[in-house]
Structure formats: structure tokens, C-alpha cells
Design a protein around this motif. Structure first.
Motif, short mmCIF file in Angstrom:
data_model
loop_
_atom_site.label_atom_id
_atom_site.label_comp_id
_atom_site.label_asym_id
_atom_site.label_seq_id
_atom_site.Cartn_x
_atom_site.Cartn_y
_atom_site.Cartn_z
N ASN A 54 25.52 34.47 55.25
CA ASN A 54 25.14 33.08 55.00
C ASN A 54 26.22 32.21 54.39
N ASN A 55 27.43 32.73 54.23
CA ASN A 55 28.45 31.94 53.54
C ASN A 55 29.76 31.81 54.31
N LYS A 56 29.71 32.03 55.60
CA LYS A 56 30.94 31.96 56.39
C LYS A 56 31.49 30.54 56.50
N GLY A 57 30.63 29.52 56.30
CA GLY A 57 31.08 28.15 56.43
C GLY A 57 31.68 27.55 55.16
N LEU A 58 31.70 28.30 54.08
CA LEU A 58 32.27 27.80 52.82
C LEU A 58 33.79 27.75 52.90
N SER A 59 34.39 27.01 51.97
CA SER A 59 35.85 27.04 51.84
C SER A 59 36.27 28.41 51.31
N GLU A 60 37.54 28.74 51.45
CA GLU A 60 38.01 30.02 50.96
C GLU A 60 37.82 30.14 49.46
N ARG A 61 38.06 29.07 48.73
CA ARG A 61 37.86 29.11 47.28
C ARG A 61 36.39 29.35 46.94
N GLN A 62 35.48 28.70 47.65
CA GLN A 62 34.06 28.90 47.41
C GLN A 62 33.63 30.33 47.73
N LYS A 63 34.18 30.88 48.80
CA LYS A 63 33.88 32.27 49.14
C LYS A 63 34.33 33.21 48.04
N MET A 64 35.53 32.98 47.52
CA MET A 64 36.03 33.84 46.45
C MET A 64 35.18 33.74 45.19
N GLU A 65 34.78 32.52 44.84
CA GLU A 65 33.96 32.33 43.65
C GLU A 65 32.63 33.07 43.79
N LYS A 66 32.00 32.94 44.94
CA LYS A 66 30.70 33.58 45.16
C LYS A 66 30.82 35.10 45.15
N VAL A 67 31.81 35.63 45.85
CA VAL A 67 31.99 37.08 45.93
C VAL A 67 32.39 37.65 44.57
N ASN A 68 33.26 36.97 43.87
CA ASN A 68 33.69 37.45 42.55
C ASN A 68 32.51 37.52 41.58
N ARG A 69 31.68 36.48 41.57
CA ARG A 69 30.51 36.48 40.68
C ARG A 69 29.53 37.57 41.06
N PHE A 70 29.31 37.75 42.36
CA PHE A 70 28.34 38.75 42.81
C PHE A 70 28.72 40.15 42.34
N PHE A 71 29.94 40.55 42.60
CA PHE A 71 30.32 41.92 42.26
C PHE A 71 30.53 42.12 40.76
N ASN A 72 30.93 41.09 40.05
CA ASN A 72 31.14 41.25 38.61
C ASN A 72 29.85 41.43 37.83
N GLN A 73 28.71 41.32 38.50
CA GLN A 73 27.44 41.64 37.86
C GLN A 73 27.25 43.14 37.69
N LEU A 74 27.95 43.93 38.49
CA LEU A 74 27.76 45.37 38.44
C LEU A 74 28.42 45.96 37.19
N GLU A 75 27.99 47.14 36.85
CA GLU A 75 28.45 47.80 35.63
C GLU A 75 29.77 48.53 35.85
N PHE A 76 30.67 48.42 34.86
CA PHE A 76 31.89 49.22 34.90
C PHE A 76 31.56 50.63 34.41
N ILE A 77 31.92 51.62 35.23
CA ILE A 77 31.70 53.03 34.89
C ILE A 77 32.94 53.81 35.33
N SER A 78 33.46 54.65 34.46
CA SER A 78 34.65 55.43 34.82
C SER A 78 34.32 56.44 35.91
N ASP A 79 35.34 56.83 36.69
CA ASP A 79 35.13 57.80 37.76
C ASP A 79 34.61 59.13 37.24
N ILE A 80 35.14 59.58 36.11
CA ILE A 80 34.70 60.86 35.54
C ILE A 80 33.21 60.83 35.22
N LYS A 81 32.78 59.76 34.58
CA LYS A 81 31.37 59.64 34.21
C LYS A 81 30.49 59.42 35.43
N HIS A 82 30.98 58.61 36.38
CA HIS A 82 30.15 58.20 37.51
C HIS A 82 30.13 59.22 38.64
#
Length: 221
Positions: A54-82
Motif C-alpha cells: 500500500n505504500n509504493k506511491g510514496l516518496s523515497e523519504r516517506q517510504k524510509m520513514e514508514k519502514v523505519n518506524r515499523f521495524f523499530n517497534q520490534l524488540e532488540f534481542i541478542s542472537d545468543i538469547k534469541h
């Protein structure tokens, strides 16, 4: 978490370019995600699919902002623990389904998603850096609006997308994308030293991700 700074020069075979259109989420894949990780994991994967659709028509900056916010919601977990491993690069499906990961997983998922949204591979680099304040290795995604321009940095440590020159806390080491491998510079793209298939973890991830999508499985490990 990255444990050391080096470019692993293992030649392990050819690697095709990461191209848009390869991130099809089939019913079988979604079903396997839910079976392995639960309904909430399925909702995360569906939200990811909706972003790509649903976001292919956005500007490249808008795409980056949306994608960055989406993934940064996830939890940081180290590889050993995860994952019980010293260094493991998760596919975007594994990262989303499991609900977290480390800096490589954030950067790789953003890279794949922005490629799917139509940003050219030539503008994106997954970049190894030294996080100076934390005194440890780290990974970010760099975006170049033009060849040799100062990149913008997408990072899970700091949510704001900033020019590399404003990230004095990061010291670049090397970067790569679907095509090549470069010794990194803060400004410009650095010196090319070969193809990305010299990174065995990257090759393994690409193969597993392709198999995951084709076989409709959350993981092929």
C-alpha cells in the motif's frame, strides 16, 4: 550482536541481486508463521505485507520513514538469547514472526522492504559500523539519494533518520547490498572490494529466505 570487525572473505558461490517482487506472503507461509509463533506473529507479518502493498506511491523519504518506524517497534534481542547462536542473520519473516532480533535483523528487514517498495539496490547499503558510545559493533542501513552523496542512516538505536555526518556516534567499517561489497566511508560509498557473495552469512540468509517464501515455511533452518 556483531562480535568483531572483519570482512569474512569466504567465496561460497554466486548470489543474485536482491530484486523487488520476491516477498510474496502466501497463505501457506502465513499459516506456518501462526503455527510456529502464534496469532500475533501472523498479524505482524500481515502488517508488513500491507506496508509493501500500500505504500509504493510514496516518496523515497516517506517510504524510509514508514519502514523505519515499523521495524523499530520490534524488540532488540541478542542472537545468543534469541537463537542460541553467537551470530545469526534472521530473514525478515523470522525476525517479524519471532518478534525481535538484533541490529543485523533490523537492517536486513528494512533493506528488503525498501527494495520491495521500489527503492533501487544501488541506493541502499547494509553497513557495519562501530557504535562508539556503546563500544561495540553495530549494523545500520544507509540510503544514498545520489552516487557519492552523504547517506542517510536508518538505525534501531535512534529512531530519527539522520545524515551520516550527524551520527558522530557511528564509525563505518564496511557495507554491502545485493550486488557488491565496499570498504565504507562516512561520506560517499567507499572503495569496492568485491561482490556481496563474499559474505557467507548474507549468502546463507538469501538462500533461506528464498526457500522460506517458495516452500511456505517460516524458517528453513
Amino acid at each position: 550482536m556483531l562480535s568483531r570487525f572483519f570482512v569474512p572473505f569466504f567465496i561460497v558461490g554466486c548470489l543474485a541481486l536482491a530484486v523487488a517482487g520476491e516477498l510474496y506472503i502466501s497463505k501457506a507461509l502465513l499459516s506456518d508463521v501462526k503455527k510456529m509463533y502464534g496469532e500475533q506473529a501472523g498479524r505482524r507479518v500481515l502488517s508488513w505485507q500491507n506496508i509493501m502493498l500500500n505504500n509504493k506511491g510514496l516518496s523515497e523519504r516517506q517510504k524510509m520513514e514508514k519502514v523505519n518506524r515499523f521495524f523499530n517497534q520490534l524488540e532488540f534481542i541478542s542472537d545468543i538469547k534469541h537463537w542460541g547462536m553467537e551470530d545469526f542473520w534472521a530473514t525478515p519473516v523470522e525476525f517479524l514472526a519471532s518478534g525481535g532480533g538484533d541490529c543485523e535483523d533490523f537492517s536486513i528487514a528494512k533493506y528488503y522492504t525498501l527494495r520491495e517498495l521500489g527503492i533501487p539496490d544501488s541506493k541502499l547499503r547494509i553497513t557495519y559500523v562501530e557504535a562508539l558510545e556503546l563500544k561495540q559493533a553495530h549494523m545500520v542501513l544507509s540510503y544514498y539519494s545520489r552516487p557519492n552523496s552523504e547517506p542517510l542512516i536508518l538505525d534501531n538505536l535512534k529512531g530519527e533518520i539522520l545524515p551520516a555526518g550527524q551520527r558522530k556516534d557511528l564509525k563505518p567499517v564496511y557495507n554491502f547490498n545485493g550486488d557488491g561489497l565496499w570498504v565504507a566511508k562516512q561520506r560517499g560509498k567507499g572503495v569496492r572490494v568485491g561482490k556481496a557473495d563474499r559474505l557467507n552469512l548474507w549468502v546463507d540468509l538469501r538462500k533461506r529466505f528464498k526457500a522460506s517464501v517458495e516452500q511456505g515455511k517460516a524458517s528453513t533452518r
